[in-house]
Scaffold this motif. Structure first.
Motif, PDB file in Angstrom:
ATOM      1  N   SER A  49      67.787 -15.100  -7.735  1.00  0.00           N
ATOM      2  CA  SER A  49      67.832 -15.082  -6.271  1.00  0.00           C
ATOM      3  C   SER A  49      69.196 -14.522  -5.864  1.00  0.00           C
ATOM      4  O   SER A  49      69.982 -15.187  -5.228  1.00  0.00           O
ATOM      5  CB  SER A  49      67.634 -16.488  -5.719  1.00  0.00           C
ATOM      6  OG  SER A  49      68.609 -17.355  -6.275  1.00  0.00           O
ATOM      7  N   GLY A  50      69.474 -13.305  -6.310  1.00  0.00           N
ATOM      8  CA  GLY A  50      70.735 -12.666  -5.965  1.00  0.00           C
ATOM      9  C   GLY A  50      71.842 -12.914  -6.966  1.00  0.00           C
ATOM     10  O   GLY A  50      72.963 -12.514  -6.759  1.00  0.00           O
ATOM     11  N   GLU A  51      71.563 -13.573  -8.057  1.00  0.00           N
ATOM     12  CA  GLU A  51      72.577 -13.826  -9.075  1.00  0.00           C
ATOM     13  C   GLU A  51      71.893 -13.893 -10.434  1.00  0.00           C
ATOM     14  O   GLU A  51      70.765 -14.322 -10.543  1.00  0.00           O
ATOM     15  CB  GLU A  51      73.284 -15.150  -8.774  1.00  0.00           C
ATOM     16  CG  GLU A  51      74.530 -15.350  -9.576  1.00  0.00           C
ATOM     17  CD  GLU A  51      75.315 -16.565  -9.109  1.00  0.00           C
ATOM     18  OE1 GLU A  51      75.743 -17.331  -9.976  1.00  0.00           O
ATOM     19  OE2 GLU A  51      75.476 -16.747  -7.895  1.00  0.00           O
ATOM     20  N   LEU A  52      72.590 -13.426 -11.447  1.00  0.00           N
ATOM     21  CA  LEU A  52      72.057 -13.490 -12.807  1.00  0.00           C
ATOM     22  C   LEU A  52      72.734 -14.661 -13.524  1.00  0.00           C
ATOM     23  O   LEU A  52      73.885 -14.568 -13.915  1.00  0.00           O
ATOM     24  CB  LEU A  52      72.328 -12.176 -13.547  1.00  0.00           C
ATOM     25  CG  LEU A  52      71.791 -10.915 -12.888  1.00  0.00           C
ATOM     26  CD1 LEU A  52      72.171  -9.686 -13.683  1.00  0.00           C
ATOM     27  CD2 LEU A  52      70.289 -10.997 -12.733  1.00  0.00           C
ATOM     28  N   PRO A  53      72.033 -15.758 -13.682  1.00  0.00           N
ATOM     29  CA  PRO A  53      72.648 -16.962 -14.238  1.00  0.00           C
ATOM     30  C   PRO A  53      72.836 -16.886 -15.751  1.00  0.00           C
ATOM     31  O   PRO A  53      72.133 -16.168 -16.455  1.00  0.00           O
ATOM     32  CB  PRO A  53      71.631 -18.063 -13.883  1.00  0.00           C
ATOM     33  CG  PRO A  53      70.323 -17.339 -13.829  1.00  0.00           C
ATOM     34  CD  PRO A  53      70.635 -15.957 -13.315  1.00  0.00           C
ATOM     35  N   GLY A  54      73.821 -17.627 -16.238  1.00  0.00           N
ATOM     36  CA  GLY A  54      73.988 -17.817 -17.673  1.00  0.00           C
ATOM     37  C   GLY A  54      74.521 -16.631 -18.450  1.00  0.00           C
ATOM     38  O   GLY A  54      74.305 -16.550 -19.649  1.00  0.00           O
TER      39      GLY A  54
END
Length: 157
Positions: A49-54
C-alpha cells in the motif's frame, strides 16, 4: 556476499527481489548509476500500500551496510531533486511512473565516477540505483507517483 539460489516454488518475491537488487549493487556500487528489474518486485508492489515492507534488513545484511527506507510522493506535474553526497540511494516506484535523470555533481562539489547524465522513464518494477557523488531529478508524472527510497549508509567501523 552469499547469494543463495531461490527455489521456483518458494514464496520468493521478497527473497528474489533482495537478491537481485544486492547482486546489481555489488557490481555497480560506487561506480555508476544503474537500472535493474529485480525478480519478485511485481508481487511486492501488488501487495504494497505504497511501501515495500521487509526490504531494509535483508538488503542491509547482504550488502554489509545499514539500509533505511522513506517514501517520496510526486504529484502530477511535480518535481523532486536530490543529491547523494552522503549515501547511495535506490529509487523504487510503487505507484505511477515519472521521468528520472541522474548525473554527476557539479565540479567541485564531490566525486562522481561518470561524467554522463542518464535519462529514463522510471516505472513500477524497476529500481534505479543512484551512487554517492550524483544528483537526481524526478518529474513528468502523468498520474500521482509514489516511490520508496532506500538509503544505503556506509558501514561504520
Amino acid at each position: 556476499m552469499d547469494f543463495e539460489p531461490v527455489s521456483e516454488g518458494a514464496a520468493a518475491g521478497p527473497g528474489r527481489f533482495v537478491r537481485d537488487l544486492a547482486l546489481c549493487l555489488s557490481v555497480h556500487r560506487d561506480r555508476s548509476p544503474a537500472l535493474v528489474w529485480p525478480e519478485g518486485i511485481d508481487d511486492l508492489v501488488a501487495d504494497a500500500s505504497g511501501e515495500l515492507p521487509g526490504l531494509t534488513g535483508p538488503l542491509g545484511t547482504l550488502l554489509g551496510c545499514e539500509v533505511t527506507s522513506s517514501a517520496l510522493s510526486l504529484p502530477v506535474g511535480g518535481r523532486s531533486d536530490g543529491d547523494t553526497v552522503a549515501t547511495d540511494l535506490v529509487l523504487l516506484p510503487v505507484r505511477g511512473s515519472c521521468r528520472g535523470r541522474v548525473g554527476p555533481l557539479p565540479p567541485g562539489q564531490g566525486f562522481a565516477a561518470s561524467e554522463h547524465t542518464l535519462e529514463l522513464r522510471l516505472r513500477i518494477g524497476e529500481a534505479l540505483y543512484v551512487p554517492r557523488g550524483f544528483v537526481y531529478s524526478l518529474d513528468s508524472a502523468h498520474t500521482p507517483c509514489r516511490l520508496q527510497v532506500l538509503a544505503l549508509h556506509p558501514a561504520r567501523w
